[in-house]
Write an enzyme that holds these catalytic residues in place. Structure first.
Site, PDB file in Angstrom:
ATOM      1  N   SER A 500       0.848  -1.185   0.000  1.00  0.00           N
ATOM      2  CA  SER A 500       0.000   0.000   0.000  1.00  0.00           C
ATOM      3  C   SER A 500       0.888   1.240   0.000  1.00  0.00           C
ATOM      4  CB  SER A 500      -0.965  -0.042   1.184  1.00  0.00           C
ATOM      5  OG  SER A 500      -2.004   0.889   1.017  1.00  0.00           O
ATOM      6  N   ASP A 587      -8.295  -5.075  -6.500  1.00  0.00           N
ATOM      7  CA  ASP A 587      -8.015  -4.084  -5.463  1.00  0.00           C
ATOM      8  C   ASP A 587      -8.892  -2.844  -5.652  1.00  0.00           C
ATOM      9  OD1 ASP A 587      -6.928  -2.287  -3.647  1.00  0.00           O
ATOM     10  OD2 ASP A 587      -4.864  -2.904  -4.036  1.00  0.00           O
ATOM     11  N   HIS A 619      -6.636  -5.756  -2.045  1.00  0.00           N
ATOM     12  CA  HIS A 619      -5.583  -4.922  -1.465  1.00  0.00           C
ATOM     13  C   HIS A 619      -4.764  -5.759  -0.487  1.00  0.00           C
ATOM     14  CE1 HIS A 619      -3.784  -1.029  -0.998  1.00  0.00           C
ATOM     15  NE2 HIS A 619      -3.925  -1.050   0.309  1.00  0.00           N
TER      16      HIS A 619
END
Length: 679
Positions: A500, A587, A619
């Site tokens: 991330s 995602d 994600h």
């Protein structure tokens, strides 16, 4: 009392054949911990106790997939599985207040459209309680006082906003309580399940809180929170009588204090505060809802008792357990607690604590296959940034260079700088599978709470505003300098890795400071901040201004210029060191396009890159077979770069959905392991 759910603001959870370096003699070599033991399913996890104190529950594999299990509290050996998920693991479960059913949320393929399900403990019947498509449920409140229903938020009418429903647990009937046509981000309900307040985002990125009476929102806010306080001020919940609302509140101070507000008059008083770190939550009396102890985490998590009723219990648990502990569940009579013990250098375990007898009974060890494994301790460090900030960081070292656990290696070793996501989140002290895995492979592992991380006061967060790829990145570079000066590593043997925002930091490191890191591993990291903000999920509408104020505003010329300047995609031609990218195709936060476009840009410039995509992930990689597969690629990618060792890829990719889109030839053993997935 349970903390109310609000819309999340964060973007944001590897040589086929011989080892990559000459192995030490058998007498001194640290045994290799198999990937599957670290990243496969735990044997059990997430223990809980039913409100009536009669049942235990936990999450454990059933036919290879994590499911919900239940057992009588006095006969845990008679456990039975309640759910039968076949693909997507269940990771969050909680008891219905009447103890008759267990509730859980799950999504499909990582799309984060989390729906709510219930399973009857007696019959095993499973019911979809929010049977909608493209919908994300949020729990508004589960009360110990109201046993037959809960409050949930559902965004099936408008994906941006959640309407509030009362959910009858027996029938599954949803009754509309509040139709959210005013753009409210979240709601606060009392223990009678009455909506008492609503939160709404402000143009400056902060939030206003409005009282609610009879499901109507008042015109004027009773609490106003600006941008600077927005990530450190939020309600924790009401006392049972509905008269006092507790807050974590940084207004008028730096770190978030625990504040009690008389809801009728609006008068507030500070219950506790800590100048080092934010108070995050606490232990609340299950009968009265009054605060008994607060939780704060600077270097490590701590409980600070405020009430004699729990002081002896906390003291007893601290003395009886080996590591840092946390109380995860309490029965309605408050006679039974579920406690997690985390010694770090041995596996996490869950315990049943009988408050009357002070007896602790170990329920399970989450990963018994790691008992006796060469796990290493973690060390909390305070690193100074170039402009004087204190960067709380965590260091793990290979056992071979720190056999006594002193916190400094006998000689420098290669290092992985492992960067947390968010960025409005933090690294913490405790068991960390990535740290253990990489340390076992011969690397020092350093995780840094760079500016913008949460937990250390609002000023520390605000110093990260508009600093993606700049001062936030400087903090990471300063941590590398610290590691070199303290003999942890050498400057030419440092890799950067993260997911991330940590993936973004990896791309930024490779593109903006191309000679600093020997290689990088990016997991679901954004490469183009402009397209990132274009594709955020609709249910993050309330947090949009927060993103704009803290990252850069794509609606202004100045903001667009900043976002362009801070986007690694625009500097992809500067990347000169090996790069591995992992991405979930579904995602919703960091769209697959973020990885696709930087891979395409590098390919156009004939710059080597290895790219792995998982079509059934979002994600991050929730399915253990996929997580194991990516880590198999990653450790074999790191070994020739840093000189560490690696467990061969072998058959790790076969049960996964991994698609090697690019660069299999750059990772030893990858081309042979996945011939069918090569482009």
């Amino acid at each position: 009392m349970r903390r109310p759910a609000f819309v999340a603001l964060t973007i944001l959870s590897l040589v086929h054949g011989a080892f990559a370096q000459t192995a030490p003699s058998p007498s001194t070599e640290t045994p290799l911990i198999e990937r599957a033991k670290l990243f496969g399913n735990p044997s059990k996890m997430a223990a809980s106790v039913s409100p009536d104190g009669k049942w235990l529950s936990w999450i454990a594999p059933r036919d290879g997939v994590l499911n919900v299990w239940v057992a009588p509290i006095d006969k845990p050996g008679e456990a039975k599985p309640l759910t039968s998920e076949k693909t997507r693991p269940i990771r969050t479960t909680f008891w219905a207040p009447d103890s008759k059913s267990l509730l859980f949320i799950n999504d499909k393929g990582g799309d984060e459209n989390f729906l709510l399900y219930g399973v009857d403990v007696a019959s095993g019947k499973q019911t979809s309680l929010t049977p909608f498509e493209k919908t994300r449920v949020m729990i508004v409140n589960i009360s110990r006082q109201v046993k037959d229903r809960i409050l949930v938020g559902v965004n099936n009418r408008d994906p941006r906003w959640h309407d509030v429903y009362s959910l009858d647990l027996a029938s599954g009937k949803l009754t509309l309580v509040y139709k959210n046509e005013g753009g409210y981000a979240g709601f606060i309900a009392d223990e009678q399940l009455k909506l008492r307040a609503a939160a709404k985002s402000r143009p400056d990125g902060g939030s206003d809180y409005f009282r609610m009476v009879d499901a109507k929102v008042e015109d004027k806010p009773f609490v106003q929170v600006g941008l600077d306080d927005s990530l450190t001020t939020s309600p924790l919940g009401f006392t049972t009588d509905g008269k006092t609302l507790y807050w974590r509140d940084s207004r008028g101070r730096d770190t978030a204090a625990l504040v009690a507000q008389d809801f009728a008059s609006g008068a507030s008083s500070v219950v506790a505060q800590d100048p080092r770190a934010d108070i995050e939550s606490g232990l609340f009396d299950v009968r009265t809802g009054r605060i008994q102890a607060y939780e704060v985490e600077y270097l490590k998590h701590e409980y600070i008792p405020l009430d004699a009723s729990v002081e002896a219990d906390l003291k007893h648990l601290k003395g009886a357990l080996k590591g840092d502990f946390q109380v995860h569940a309490r029965s309605d009579q408050d006679d039974k607690w579920i406690v997690e013990d985390d010694p770090v250098s041995s596996p996490v375990s869950d315990w049943l604590y009988d408050r009357k007898t002070k007896k602790l009974t170990r329920l399970f060890v989450a990963r018994p296959e790691l008992e006796g494994a060469p796990l290493v301790p973690m060390f909390a460090e305070e690193i100074k940034s170039r402009d004087g900030l204190n960067l709380v960081s965590y260091l793990s070292l290979p056992k071979s260079v720190d056999p006594q656990g002193a916190g400094r290696p006998s000689h420098p070793v290669p290092m992985v700088l492992f960067v947390h996501g968010g960025p409005w989140a933090r690294d913490s002290f405790g068991s960390n599978r990535s740290h253990q895995w990489l340390a076992n492979r011969g690397y020092a592992v350093l995780s840094v709470n760079y500016r913008g991380s949460t937990g250390f006061g609002k000023n520390f967060i605000s110093k990260g505003d508009l600093q993606w790829g700049r001062k936030m990145h400087d903090d990471l570079l300063d941590a590398v300098d610290w590691a070199v000066k303290n003999g942890v590593t050498t400057r030419d043997k440092v890799a950067i890795m993260g997911g991330s925002y940590g993936g973004y930091a990896t791309l930024a490191g490779m593109a903006f400071t191309p000679s600093t890191f020997a290689c990088g591993v990016d997991i679901v990291g954004p490469s183009n901040l402009f397209t990132l903000l274009q594709t955020i999920p609709p249910y993050w509408e309330a947090g949009k201004q927060q993103f704009y104020k803290r990252m850069g505003d794509p609606t202004t010329e100045e903001g667009r210029a900043l976002l362009k300047e801070r986007s690694p995609l625009n500097f992809a031609d500067k990347i000169s060191r090996p790069l591995l990218i992992g991405q979930g195709a579904n995602d919703p936060r960091v769209n697959v396009r973020e990885s696709d476009q930087i891979v395409a840009a590098m390919e156009a410039k004939h710059i080597p890159v290895t790219y792995v995509v998982f079509p059934d992930e979002g994600h991050g990689f929730a399915r253990p077979v996929n997580n194991i597969a990516f880590n198999a690629v990653a450790e074999n990618f790191l070994a020739p770069c840093l000189g560490g060792r690696a467990e061969p890829i072998g058959a790790a990719l076969q049960p996964s959905t991994a698609q090697i889109k690019q660069g299999a030839q750059y990772v030893p053993g990858l081309k042979e392991a996945a011939p069918a997935t090569q482009p």
